[in-house]
Design an enzyme around this catalytic site. Structure first.
Site, PDB file in Angstrom:
ATOM      1  CB  ALA A 229      11.563  -2.343   7.529  1.00 14.32           C
ATOM      2  N   GLY A 230       9.691  -1.041   4.592  1.00 10.68           N
ATOM      3  CA  GLY A 230       9.794   0.023   3.593  1.00 10.68           C
ATOM      4  C   GLY A 230       8.682   1.058   3.665  1.00 10.68           C
ATOM      5  N   GLY A 231       7.729   0.878   4.583  1.00 10.20           N
ATOM      6  CA  GLY A 231       6.587   1.805   4.626  1.00 10.20           C
ATOM      7  C   GLY A 231       5.513   1.412   3.627  1.00 10.20           C
TER       8      GLY A 231
ATOM      9  CB  ALA B 112       1.338  -2.175   4.501  1.00 14.12           C
TER      10      ALA B 112
ATOM     11  N   GLY C  40       4.575  -6.416   6.060  1.00 12.37           N
ATOM     12  CA  GLY C  40       4.213  -7.308   7.171  1.00 12.37           C
ATOM     13  C   GLY C  40       2.705  -7.440   7.299  1.00 12.37           C
ATOM     14  CB  SER C  41      -0.028  -4.946   7.062  1.00 12.90           C
ATOM     15  OG  SER C  41       0.502  -4.139   8.083  1.00 12.90           O
ATOM     16  CB  ALA C  42       0.982  -7.637   2.487  1.00 13.44           C
TER      17      ALA C  42
ATOM     18  CG  ASP D 212      -0.842   0.049   7.951  1.00 12.95           C
ATOM     19  OD1 ASP D 212      -1.630   0.961   8.265  1.00 12.95           O
ATOM     20  OD2 ASP D 212       0.381   0.218   7.811  1.00 12.95           O
TER      21      ASP D 212
ATOM     22  CE  LYS E  45       0.851   1.408   4.395  1.00  8.78           C
ATOM     23  NZ  LYS E  45       1.786   2.481   4.642  1.00  8.78           N
TER      24      LYS E  45
HETATM   25  O1  C5P Z   1      -0.436  -1.176  14.399  1.00  8.97           O
HETATM   26  P1  C5P Z   1       0.983  -1.438  14.065  1.00  8.97           P
HETATM   27  O2  C5P Z   1       1.516  -2.672  14.750  1.00  8.97           O
HETATM   28  O3  C5P Z   1       1.293  -1.417  12.613  1.00  8.97           O
HETATM   29  O4  C5P Z   1       1.795  -0.232  14.705  1.00  8.97           O
HETATM   30  C1  C5P Z   1       3.197  -0.256  14.829  1.00  8.97           C
HETATM   31  C2  C5P Z   1       3.629   0.941  15.665  1.00  8.97           C
HETATM   32  O5  C5P Z   1       3.432   2.158  14.928  1.00  8.97           O
HETATM   33  C3  C5P Z   1       2.855   1.134  16.950  1.00  8.97           C
HETATM   34  O6  C5P Z   1       3.407   0.381  17.995  1.00  8.97           O
HETATM   35  C4  C5P Z   1       3.003   2.626  17.182  1.00  8.97           C
HETATM   36  O7  C5P Z   1       4.275   2.920  17.720  1.00  8.97           O
HETATM   37  C5  C5P Z   1       2.972   3.191  15.781  1.00  8.97           C
HETATM   38  N1  C5P Z   1       1.627   3.619  15.346  1.00  8.97           N
HETATM   39  C6  C5P Z   1       1.075   4.752  15.918  1.00  8.97           C
HETATM   40  N2  C5P Z   1      -0.168   5.156  15.528  1.00  8.97           N
HETATM   41  C7  C5P Z   1      -0.859   4.483  14.589  1.00  8.97           C
HETATM   42  C8  C5P Z   1      -0.313   3.320  13.997  1.00  8.97           C
HETATM   43  C9  C5P Z   1       0.952   2.918  14.399  1.00  8.97           C
HETATM   44  O8  C5P Z   1       1.690   5.397  16.774  1.00  8.97           O
HETATM   45  N3  C5P Z   1      -2.061   4.912  14.227  1.00  8.97           N
END
Ligand code: C5P
Length: 301
Positions: free
Chosen positions: A100-102, A104, A106-108, A140, A12
């Site tokens: 770790a590229g921004g 998503a 891992g979410s995929a 995500d 994404k």
């Molecule tokens: O939800 P996810 O595991 O992807 O989030 C990873 C980290 O990114 C969270 O632990 C938090 O530090 C940060 N995050 C946040 N606010 C969000 C989503 C992520 O601060 N809305």
């Protein structure tokens, strides 16, 4: 029950990311517009030998955990627990999305594991319940299931369909190394505490551009509140951003928490030209082309 389930899940890009204050639970209140683009991770799920195991191949595989920290493994265990079936599957993960590229990645993988294990185990979990499990796994992950173009609120997990037209062409500049999402959010908090960050971007402009199917308007409207923090942590990304603009991209933005930089261009032909020129400029590790929106995680035929 099927003996094997194969799922593709997309990367994404955040077309808009408005980041509010840090909440008591540590997450930030977000208003974001996601678009799923045609870079994929592929997951093959087969019956296991009494446990959940994973093997990871492909782009950046060595940086992906192959134990219980792996998001696909966590997804499989969560689904098994909720559906009341044995957590028994072997997952083979082929990474096409940079780690770790921004984007998503891992979410995929988590979304792919939910869809694949649901099919393999015949759990028949409803779409709504899968989205709830996805939200437990990460902010995500619901979007990785959903795909297309969607507005995310809350911590990004509450989704609303965005009406839009057209296909958009992207060039992605992949950076050396990755950025940890919590580090980027913490840097944004720090910069905000010091002051001097100016408001940037308009959700309405992004939504209007999508409704009109206007790539040029969308390009100028792309915005990401995490970008100043990502640039502070990775000043080298400025060169990539500038290079893409010089090459005629209609929009340039850091993707999510970075360090991938996404360039919007007008046509597929321009994407080929910009990608080739960018690759020759030495401003990034490598370059990918993608188009969006594409569907979310789903079984391959
Ligand atoms: O939800 P996810 O595991 O992807 O989030 C990873 C980290 O990114 C969270 O632990 C938090 O530090 C940060 N995050 C946040 N606010 C969000 C989503 C992520 O601060 N809305």
């Amino acid at each position: 029950m099927t003996p094997i389930a194969i799922v593709r899940a997309p990367a994404k890009i955040n077309l808009f990311l408005g980041c509010g204050e840090r909440r008591e639970d540590g997450f930030h209140e977000l208003t974001t517009v996601y678009q799923a683009v045609s870079l994929y991770d592929e997951l093959v799920a087969r019956p296991g030998s009494g446990d959940v195991t994973v093997e990871v191949r492909g782009e950046g595989a060595r940086a992906v955990p192959d134990d219980d920290d792996n998001l696909a493994v966590r997804a499989a265990r969560l689904l098994a627990a909720r559906a009341g079936v044995p957590a028994d599957v072997h997952l083979q993960l082929d990474k096409g999305i940079p780690v770790a590229g921004g984007l998503a990645g891992g979410s995929a993988d988590a979304a792919a594991a939910l869809v694949a294990c649901d099919a393999l185990w015949g759990t028949g979990v409803s779409r709504a319940d899968l989205l709830e499990l996805a939200a437990e796994l990460g902010s995500d992950v619901p979007f990785s299931l959903h795909g297309g173009t969607a507005l995310g609120t809350g911590r990004g997990e509450q989704l609303t369909e965005v009406l839009g037209h057209g296909q958009y062409h992207w060039v992605l500049a992949l950076a050396e190394g990755g950025l940890a999402t919590p580090t980027v959010y913490a840097e944004l908090d720090r910069m905000r505490a010091v002051g001097g960050l100016h408001p940037w971007g308009s959700l309405d402009r992004v939504l209007a551009a999508l409704r009109a199917g206007d790539a040029v308007a969308l390009g100028t409207a792309l915005s990401n509140d995490l970008q100043p923090a990502a640039l502070r942590l990775r000043p080298d990304l400025r060169r990539a951003l500038e290079a893409g603009r010089e090459l005629g991209a209609v929009g340039a933005v850091v993707s999510g928490s970075g360090p991938t930089v996404a360039f919007l261009v007008k046509t597929g032909a321009q994407a080929i030209d910009v990608a080739a020129a960018l690759a020759g400029m030495g401003v990034c590790r490598s370059v990918r082309r993608a188009h969006g929106p594409v569907h979310g995680a789903r079984l391959r035929d």
